[in-house]
Design a protein around this motif. Structure first.
Motif, short mmCIF file in Angstrom:
data_model
loop_
_atom_site.label_atom_id
_atom_site.label_comp_id
_atom_site.label_asym_id
_atom_site.label_seq_id
_atom_site.Cartn_x
_atom_site.Cartn_y
_atom_site.Cartn_z
N SER A 88 -5.78 -4.67 -11.36
CA SER A 88 -5.94 -3.24 -11.62
C SER A 88 -6.29 -2.49 -10.34
CB SER A 88 -7.03 -3.02 -12.67
OG SER A 88 -7.26 -1.64 -12.87
N ILE A 89 -7.17 -3.06 -9.53
CA ILE A 89 -7.58 -2.42 -8.27
C ILE A 89 -6.40 -2.32 -7.31
CG2 ILE A 89 -9.00 -2.75 -6.20
CD1 ILE A 89 -11.13 -4.00 -8.06
N VAL A 90 -5.66 -3.41 -7.19
CA VAL A 90 -4.52 -3.44 -6.26
C VAL A 90 -3.45 -2.43 -6.69
CG1 VAL A 90 -2.55 -4.84 -5.54
CG2 VAL A 90 -4.86 -5.77 -5.39
N LEU A 91 -3.12 -2.40 -7.97
CA LEU A 91 -2.08 -1.48 -8.44
C LEU A 91 -2.50 -0.02 -8.30
CD1 LEU A 91 -0.73 -3.34 -11.61
CD2 LEU A 91 0.22 -3.28 -9.30
N GLU A 92 -3.78 0.25 -8.51
CA GLU A 92 -4.29 1.62 -8.33
C GLU A 92 -4.17 2.04 -6.86
OE1 GLU A 92 -8.34 4.28 -9.07
OE2 GLU A 92 -8.29 2.15 -9.60
N ALA A 93 -4.49 1.11 -5.95
CA ALA A 93 -4.36 1.41 -4.52
C ALA A 93 -2.91 1.64 -4.12
CB ALA A 93 -4.97 0.28 -3.70
N LEU A 94 -2.00 0.86 -4.70
CA LEU A 94 -0.58 1.05 -4.42
C LEU A 94 -0.09 2.41 -4.92
CD1 LEU A 94 1.06 -2.42 -5.14
CD2 LEU A 94 1.21 -1.13 -3.00
N ARG A 95 -0.51 2.80 -6.12
CA ARG A 95 -0.11 4.10 -6.65
C ARG A 95 -0.62 5.23 -5.76
NH1 ARG A 95 -1.08 1.71 -11.77
NH2 ARG A 95 -3.23 2.45 -11.74
#
Length: 221
Positions: A88-95
């Protein structure tokens, strides 16, 4: 820019993720496939690589910490956070780092091509053409680059409009029977209002001048 980064806490420390071009380049090279082909961190090695790349992107941007992050450290963080939280943290940073766009589905008559890694050399050349230095490009997120390119396009468009306005005024002065005083030209409040016929003539002159100066008679606006 804080909105291009995401922070998270693990036992005893706060970390920052920033998916710069440098981070995305390292990610594609490490996994040997394109960003578009990733499974969103569902695989353990992929998630570890994504977390590592984001941590390194933030480190290289800020210069802290001084020592490079290694893959094993990213793996330990995944274990400490748990895979669902880390994903969740990684995908939020990518977005946060990628520009928003509406994906275009392929046409039914066209086969879907496998995503390929980005042409980083071409991207860097394009960024340098915009006036960016290599270090600036590598420490930017794709969203920042998109914002910069849009601002640059608006600036060029405004410069074209100013050049056209200057050329039009010069042409109007050349055609004037009597050159007005400079104070009248500089002070718009003292300028006499034109008649409807004169306004129409000036507009026609401007369109002719614009057609002569711009390709195919079209402006970028």
């Amino acid at each position: 820019m804080p909105n291009q980064e995401r922070t998270f806490s693990a036992p005893g420390r706060t970390y920052v993720l920033r998916f710069t071009h440098n981070a995305l380049y390292r990610l594609e090279k490490t996994l040997d496939r394109s960003l578009a082909s990733l499974d969103g961190g569902q695989e353990a090695d992929e998630l570890r690589a994504m977390l590592w790349a984001g941590l390194e992107g933030a480190r290289l941007k800020s210069g802290f910490p001084a020592e490079p992050v290694i893959s094993e450290q990213a793996g330990e963080l995944v274990n400490a956070l748990g895979q669902p939280t880390a994903t969740s943290i990684v995908l939020e940073a990518l977005r946060a780092a990628l520009p928003s766009k509406t994906p275009q589905p392929p046409r039914e008559s066209e086969p879907t091509a496998a995503p390929t890694p980005r042409d980083w050399e071409r991207l860097l050349a394009d960024a340098m053409e915009l006036g960016l230095k290599p270090d600036e490009f590598w420490n930017m997120t794709p969203k920042e680059l998109a914002l910069y390119a849009a601002a640059k396009a608006r600036r060029v468009q405004n410069e074209i409009r100013r050049s056209l306005a200057t050329a039009w005024n010069i042409a109007a002065l050349v055609r004037a029977a009597t050159l007005p005083p400079l104070s009248q030209i500089l002070d718009q409040n003292e300028a006499a209002e034109l008649s409807e016929e004169e306004l129409a003539e000036r507009r026609s002159e401007f369109e002719q001048l614009k057609a002569a100066m711009l390709p195919n008679g079209r402006s970028n606006g």
